[in-house]
Write a protein that holds these residues in place. Structure first.
Motif, PDB file in Angstrom:
ATOM      1  N   LYS A   1      -0.280  -3.520  -7.735  1.00  0.00           N
ATOM      2  CA  LYS A   1       0.183  -4.489  -8.729  1.00  0.00           C
ATOM      3  C   LYS A   1       1.302  -3.863  -9.554  1.00  0.00           C
ATOM      4  O   LYS A   1       1.371  -2.631  -9.669  1.00  0.00           O
ATOM      5  CB  LYS A   1      -0.974  -4.871  -9.653  1.00  0.00           C
TER       6      LYS A   1
ATOM      7  N   SER B   1       0.825  -1.201   0.000  1.00  0.00           N
ATOM      8  CA  SER B   1       0.000   0.000   0.000  1.00  0.00           C
ATOM      9  C   SER B   1       0.863   1.256   0.000  1.00  0.00           C
ATOM     10  O   SER B   1       1.983   1.250   0.521  1.00  0.00           O
ATOM     11  CB  SER B   1      -0.902   0.022   1.241  1.00  0.00           C
TER      12      SER B   1
ATOM     13  N   ASN C   1      -4.221   0.427  -2.237  1.00  0.00           N
ATOM     14  CA  ASN C   1      -4.021  -0.874  -1.603  1.00  0.00           C
ATOM     15  C   ASN C   1      -3.944  -1.959  -2.677  1.00  0.00           C
ATOM     16  O   ASN C   1      -4.400  -1.753  -3.808  1.00  0.00           O
ATOM     17  CB  ASN C   1      -5.161  -1.184  -0.647  1.00  0.00           C
ATOM     18  N   GLY C   2      -3.414  -3.102  -2.314  1.00  0.00           N
ATOM     19  CA  GLY C   2      -3.330  -4.200  -3.259  1.00  0.00           C
ATOM     20  C   GLY C   2      -2.597  -3.817  -4.535  1.00  0.00           C
ATOM     21  O   GLY C   2      -3.017  -4.185  -5.625  1.00  0.00           O
TER      22      GLY C   2
ATOM     23  N   ARG D   1      -9.623  -1.036  -5.087  1.00  0.00           N
ATOM     24  CA  ARG D   1      -8.279  -1.060  -4.494  1.00  0.00           C
ATOM     25  C   ARG D   1      -7.819   0.342  -4.085  1.00  0.00           C
ATOM     26  O   ARG D   1      -7.090   0.485  -3.110  1.00  0.00           O
ATOM     27  CB  ARG D   1      -7.273  -1.633  -5.499  1.00  0.00           C
TER      28      ARG D   1
ATOM     29  N   ASP E   1       0.478  -1.048 -11.830  1.00  0.00           N
ATOM     30  CA  ASP E   1       0.188   0.274 -11.268  1.00  0.00           C
ATOM     31  C   ASP E   1       1.416   1.181 -11.306  1.00  0.00           C
ATOM     32  O   ASP E   1       1.309   2.372 -10.988  1.00  0.00           O
ATOM     33  CB  ASP E   1      -0.288   0.147  -9.818  1.00  0.00           C
TER      34      ASP E   1
END
Length: 120
Positions: A85, A17, A82-83, A65, A88
């Motif tokens: 990848k 995060s 959050n979460g 997310r 991103d």
């Protein structure tokens, strides 16, 4: 003139995060919208999350997310991610639209960008 200062980017592992902040200052009468965009290498800049008059919206790729929130008293917008990848990974930019104090003309400004890298 309006200045936007972003902070909070960095390197994070997949699943981790980060929280981005963007604060606006200067000749501001009102802010109508503060949004987050991102641009990955070789790709066009895309809208990630938008916040306007209490209404929020998200790109499909980040829905569930990422959360955009704002502190109107501080002219600050946040992006809780959050979460995360690897996809991103990008430079994240803040954009603010509103009206200038003094002449009440509309403005549209961008922050300098903050790098977010998601990698193991």
């Amino acid at each position: 003139q309006v200045q936007l200062v972003e902070s909070g980017g960095g390197l994070v592992q997949p699943g981790g995060s980060l929280r981005l902040s963007c604060s606006a200052s200067g000749s501001i009468f009102s802010i109508n919208a503060m949004d987050w965009y991102r641009q990955a290498p070789g790709k066009q800049r895309e809208l990630v999350a938008a916040s306007s008059r209490g209404t929020t919206s998200y790109a499909t790729s980040v829905k569930g997310r990422f959360t955009i929130s704002s502190d109107n008293a501080k002219n600050t917008v946040y992006l809780q991610m959050n979460g995360l990848k690897p996809e991103d990974t990008a430079v994240y930019y803040c954009n603010a639209k509103g009206y200038s104090s003094g002449n009440f003309k509309p403005f549209d400004y961008w922050g300098q960008g903050t790098q977010v890298t998601v990698s193991a």
